[in-house]
Design a protein around this motif. Sequence first.
Motif, PDB file in Angstrom:
ATOM      1  N   ASP A  43       0.841  -1.193   0.000  1.00 51.70           N
ATOM      2  CA  ASP A  43       0.000   0.000   0.000  1.00 51.70           C
ATOM      3  C   ASP A  43       0.879   1.247   0.000  1.00 51.70           C
ATOM      4  O   ASP A  43       1.636   1.494   0.933  1.00 51.70           O
ATOM      5  CB  ASP A  43      -0.897  -0.006   1.240  1.00 51.70           C
ATOM      6  N   ALA A  45      -0.264   4.338   0.009  1.00 50.81           N
ATOM      7  CA  ALA A  45      -1.199   5.414   0.327  1.00 50.81           C
ATOM      8  C   ALA A  45      -0.508   6.669   0.853  1.00 50.81           C
ATOM      9  O   ALA A  45      -0.930   7.790   0.571  1.00 50.81           O
ATOM     10  CB  ALA A  45      -2.239   4.924   1.339  1.00 50.81           C
ATOM     11  N   THR A  46       0.564   6.498   1.617  1.00 54.06           N
ATOM     12  CA  THR A  46       1.235   7.657   2.219  1.00 54.06           C
ATOM     13  C   THR A  46       2.540   8.009   1.520  1.00 54.06           C
ATOM     14  O   THR A  46       3.219   8.944   1.930  1.00 54.06           O
ATOM     15  CB  THR A  46       1.515   7.387   3.704  1.00 54.06           C
ATOM     16  N   GLN A  48       5.162   9.534  -1.075  1.00 61.31           N
ATOM     17  CA  GLN A  48       5.253  10.720  -1.917  1.00 61.31           C
ATOM     18  C   GLN A  48       6.107  10.469  -3.152  1.00 61.31           C
ATOM     19  O   GLN A  48       5.766  10.897  -4.249  1.00 61.31           O
ATOM     20  CB  GLN A  48       5.831  11.896  -1.111  1.00 61.31           C
ATOM     21  N   GLU A  77      -0.836  -2.149 -10.569  1.00 57.08           N
ATOM     22  CA  GLU A  77      -1.775  -1.768  -9.537  1.00 57.08           C
ATOM     23  C   GLU A  77      -2.563  -3.018  -9.182  1.00 57.08           C
ATOM     24  O   GLU A  77      -2.814  -3.873 -10.051  1.00 57.08           O
ATOM     25  CB  GLU A  77      -2.701  -0.672 -10.051  1.00 57.08           C
ATOM     26  N   LYS A 110       1.951   6.299  -6.636  1.00 57.76           N
ATOM     27  CA  LYS A 110       1.754   6.788  -5.276  1.00 57.76           C
ATOM     28  C   LYS A 110       0.262   6.881  -4.970  1.00 57.76           C
ATOM     29  O   LYS A 110      -0.551   7.230  -5.823  1.00 57.76           O
ATOM     30  CB  LYS A 110       2.443   8.134  -5.068  1.00 57.76           C
ATOM     31  N   GLY A 111      -0.077   6.508  -3.738  1.00 54.11           N
ATOM     32  CA  GLY A 111      -1.475   6.500  -3.335  1.00 54.11           C
ATOM     33  C   GLY A 111      -2.218   5.242  -3.732  1.00 54.11           C
ATOM     34  O   GLY A 111      -3.411   5.103  -3.448  1.00 54.11           O
ATOM     35  N   LYS A 112      -1.521   4.291  -4.376  1.00 47.79           N
ATOM     36  CA  LYS A 112      -2.172   3.077  -4.857  1.00 47.79           C
ATOM     37  C   LYS A 112      -1.615   1.840  -4.153  1.00 47.79           C
ATOM     38  O   LYS A 112      -0.597   1.903  -3.477  1.00 47.79           O
ATOM     39  CB  LYS A 112      -1.986   2.959  -6.373  1.00 47.79           C
TER      40      LYS A 112
END
Length: 206
Positions: A43, A45-46, A48, A77, A110-112
């Motif tokens: 993950d 998710a955080t 950058q 993904e 990022k974020g995926k």
Amino acid sequence: DVNKPAALDYVWSFDTRGFMKASAFKSNTNYAAESWLISPVVDLATAQNPALTFSHATNYFSSVAKAQEETSVWVREEGGAWTAIEGVNYPTSLGWTFAESGSLDLSAYKGKKVQIGFKYTSTATKAGTWEIKNFKLDEAASGPVDPTFTVPATLTVEEGKTAQINVTTNTDGAITYTSASTAVATVAADGTVTGVAAGTTTITDA
């Protein structure tokens, strides 16, 4: 395993010396195979600036070029299609010496939630060995950031007076200021410029 001959119990295996190993060679026989080593879902998710790094060694391929052709690294993904990761640094010679992959940019993800796949292929003519260790998905190391100053490009300081250079963008290390002519103006470590005599000088940073 996409293609694992019945004669092989496995293609990928864990070596007790601390790495994953792929080989389609058994009992003095080369086998044609395609097998993937796939990571768990990660993950981001955080994250950058996510980046992938690992160490790997290639041996028993017909050439270094063939090793690069028959091994590859992919990302997807979660639940999506695989995309090849470009720019992997390979060992410059065949052998058991591990080389660093380099920092492989995954900022597009990022974020995926993603998975990494290591694809190994071989032929009935030659089946090489690929070893992988030190797998890591982490923030990419950022290089120094050029400082941004709040003072104008031209700064006038009277003799005996001071002015302050203010950095608004931090760097990854200390800034060292230098005055091209200390007979005209000096600059302190904190960016304080002191006028010494009439003239012009250039203040630089490093």
